[in-house]
Scaffold this motif. Structure first.
Motif, short mmCIF file in Angstrom:
data_model
loop_
_atom_site.label_atom_id
_atom_site.label_comp_id
_atom_site.label_asym_id
_atom_site.label_seq_id
_atom_site.Cartn_x
_atom_site.Cartn_y
_atom_site.Cartn_z
N GLU A 111 0.87 -1.19 0.10
CA GLU A 111 0.09 0.12 0.11
C GLU A 111 0.95 1.18 0.09
O GLU A 111 0.37 2.37 -0.39
CB GLU A 111 -0.90 0.12 1.25
N GLU A 112 1.98 1.01 0.58
CA GLU A 112 2.88 2.34 0.77
C GLU A 112 3.66 2.85 -0.63
O GLU A 112 3.95 3.77 -0.73
CB GLU A 112 3.99 2.14 1.85
N GLY A 113 4.10 1.87 -1.58
CA GLY A 113 4.73 2.03 -2.61
C GLY A 113 6.11 2.75 -2.38
O GLY A 113 6.48 3.43 -3.15
N THR A 168 -1.26 11.83 -6.83
CA THR A 168 -0.39 11.84 -7.98
C THR A 168 1.22 11.70 -7.43
O THR A 168 1.77 12.56 -6.74
CB THR A 168 -0.33 12.99 -9.17
N ARG A 169 1.87 10.84 -7.76
CA ARG A 169 3.27 10.64 -7.47
C ARG A 169 4.14 11.10 -8.94
O ARG A 169 4.06 10.32 -9.95
CB ARG A 169 3.72 9.40 -6.75
N LEU A 170 5.40 11.73 -8.73
CA LEU A 170 6.27 12.12 -9.72
C LEU A 170 7.61 11.80 -9.39
O LEU A 170 7.92 11.75 -8.20
CB LEU A 170 5.99 13.47 -10.25
N ILE A 220 1.62 14.70 -4.67
CA ILE A 220 0.66 15.70 -4.70
C ILE A 220 -0.86 15.36 -4.42
O ILE A 220 -1.22 14.06 -5.22
CB ILE A 220 0.87 16.72 -6.02
N ARG A 221 -1.46 15.75 -3.51
CA ARG A 221 -3.03 14.96 -3.10
C ARG A 221 -3.78 16.14 -2.95
O ARG A 221 -3.45 17.28 -2.32
CB ARG A 221 -2.76 14.19 -1.93
N ALA A 222 -5.18 15.60 -3.32
CA ALA A 222 -6.26 16.60 -3.10
C ALA A 222 -7.51 15.92 -3.01
O ALA A 222 -7.48 14.87 -3.52
CB ALA A 222 -6.06 17.78 -4.17
N ALA A 253 -4.83 10.77 3.84
CA ALA A 253 -3.78 9.55 3.36
C ALA A 253 -4.80 8.79 2.17
O ALA A 253 -5.66 8.49 2.12
CB ALA A 253 -3.43 8.83 4.53
N GLY A 254 -3.94 8.01 1.44
CA GLY A 254 -4.36 7.06 0.57
C GLY A 254 -4.63 5.60 1.21
O GLY A 254 -3.97 5.62 2.30
N HIS A 255 -5.34 4.73 0.60
CA HIS A 255 -5.50 3.54 1.31
C HIS A 255 -5.97 2.63 0.25
O HIS A 255 -6.61 2.87 -0.91
CB HIS A 255 -6.90 3.59 2.30
C1 GLV Z 1 0.16 5.58 2.24
O1 GLV Z 1 0.17 5.91 3.61
C2 GLV Z 1 -0.16 6.96 1.42
O2 GLV Z 1 -1.20 7.74 1.53
O3 GLV Z 1 0.68 7.13 0.73
#
Ligand code: GLV
Ligand code: MN
Ligand code: MN
Length: 419
Positions: free
Chosen positions: A131-133, A218-220, A290-292, A360-362
């Motif tokens: 999940e963490e990437g 998004t991850r760059l 970057i998150r929103a 956070a992402g999940h």
């Molecule tokens: C995981 O914890 C993430 O939100 O990147």
């Protein structure tokens, strides 16, 4: 008998004990770091399987490295409620992010097996592997595979040591060719219990809350190429310093994220070459996250940041290679799951449920592409996460478990429509 009962371990205490035991499975001696498909991940997966076996569950590792088990309902083959979270961690992690939800899922099944209770639906539990990437450029590999969204090209990505995901899967004992065919079947809903990783529940003195939506991300990966040279011999005006350029880029990212509410931007990793006191840096690589809550807002920010980084690169006469490594849309939790979790919180806590979004992402944001999905948050101390200081209380874990068990017992795979 009375003595045995008196000394019996409560489900919440068992979860807390297991979390402490689990924290020993680390790729580093002095910190909890458990990267996807590492030795520590394999040991943790084996331990999870052994705990499942204690209650008669025959858990297996799937082609992507997820641990998965099924507890049948009254009628074999019934649709399943899937519960779970991830067991990989960030570097120097706390012990609750992800792991709490995976062990809570097992605790729910243990509550059912303890009384041989069979429900109208099956319960499947899952401990996702990525999940963490943190190890590979992409992320959410396990849930993507289960949701039928795995992109085969991901197998060719390399970690920092040049190991491909394909080879890492083989070393883990998995079949890389099987990942693309993993799509979960007959899963009626997915629900994840997770620590909040923010301060809202603590500030309102609440043990649990129900998640409404999860931020998109998004991850760059940025590669800045300048020209290495002698720190004493090259005049300031004639330099192409990759690190000075990267530093300006990082400040731009921070400033751009600051001007909009709810938008966040982070540079979490920087590698500098050649990294010597008397050498002008020739190359810098850094990550951008970057998150929103709104996809349109995130896309606008990503496009804006990309343009401005290119402008900085041009002014400073360095080359910039910007690669997108991850893109996940914001997820609005399913209304049926939100309302059922809300009802469970209210039955267990005898108070109105607090609804809140997740920054956070999940795994839930991906599983939501497969089936209705939602999350239950448990308060964590100071809202601190991705940090060894992460902390939860046994009392809050008890409330979280009671709520998840209540939800599982009331779950209807095919809810009757009213009206
Ligand atoms: C995981 O914890 C993430 O939100 O990147
Ligand atoms: Mn997590
Ligand atoms: Mn995390």
């Amino acid at each position: 008998m009375i003595e045995a009962l008196a000394s019996a371990e409560s489900p919440a205490r068992r979860v807390m004990r297991r979390l402490d035991e689990f924290a020993r499975f680390s790729d580093e001696e002095r910190a909890l770091t458990r990267l996807y498909l590492s030795n520590a991940h394999r040991d943790a997966a084996k331990q999870f399987i052994a705990w499942c076996a204690e209650s008669g569950l025959n858990a297996k590792i799937d082609a992507s490295g997820n641990v998965w088990a099924r507890y049948e309902g009254a009628k074999p083959g019934a649709p399943a409620l899937m519960l779970g979270s991830h067991i990989d961690t960030v570097r120097n992690a706390g012990r609750y992010d992800g792991n709490l939800g995976a062990l809570a899922a097992l605790a729910v099944v243990e509550a059912l097996t303890a009384t041989r209770e069979r429900l109208d639906h099956a319960v499947e539990i899952v401990a996702f592997g990525d999940e963490e990437g943190v190890r590979f450029p992409t992320t959410l590999t396990g849930s993507r595979a289960l949701a039928g969204l795995f992109v085969r090209a991901a197998l060719d990505q390399k970690d920092a040591d040049g190991v491909t995901m394909r080879d890492a899967l083989v070393a883990f004992g998995c079949d890389p060719e099987g990942v693309g065919a993993l799509r979960g079947r007959n899963i009626a809903s997915f629900v994840e219990l997770h620590i909040e990783q923010g301060p809202v529940l603590e500030s309102e003195n609440l043990a649990v809350g129900v998640v409404t939506a999860i931020n998109g991300a998004t991850r760059l990966h940025a590669r800045v190429i300048g020209l290495a040279g002698h720190s004493g011999a090259v005049p300031m005006g004639l330099r192409r310093d990759a690190l000075a350029a990267a530093a300006e880029m990082m400040l731009l990212i921070e400033a751009r994220a600051r001007i909009e509410d709810d938008l966040v931007g982070t540079v979490g990793r920087v590698d500098v070459e050649p990294g010597a006191v008397n050498v002008i840096p020739g190359e810098v690589r850094f990550t951008v996250d970057i998150r929103a809550p709104r996809d349109e807002q995130r896309r606008r920010a990503v496009s804006d940041i990309s343009k401005r980084l290119s402008a900085i690169a041009a002014t400073r006469r360095v080359e910039l290679v910007l690669t997108q490594t991850h893109d996940a849309g914001a997820y609005t939790c399913h209304p049926s799951v939100i309302s059922a979790l809300q009802a469970s919180v209210e039955r267990v806590s005898k108070a109105p449920a607090r609804l809140l979004p997740s920054g956070a992402g999940h795994d839930t944001m991906v599983m939501g592409q497969l089936c209705p999905a939602g999350m239950l948050f448990v308060r964590c101390k100071g809202g601190i996460s991705h940090n060894p200081e992460e902390s939860v209380t046994i009392e809050d874990v008890e409330v979280g478990l009671a709520t998840l068990i209540d939800f599982t017992r009331h779950f209807q795979a095919n809810p009757k429509r009213s009206g």
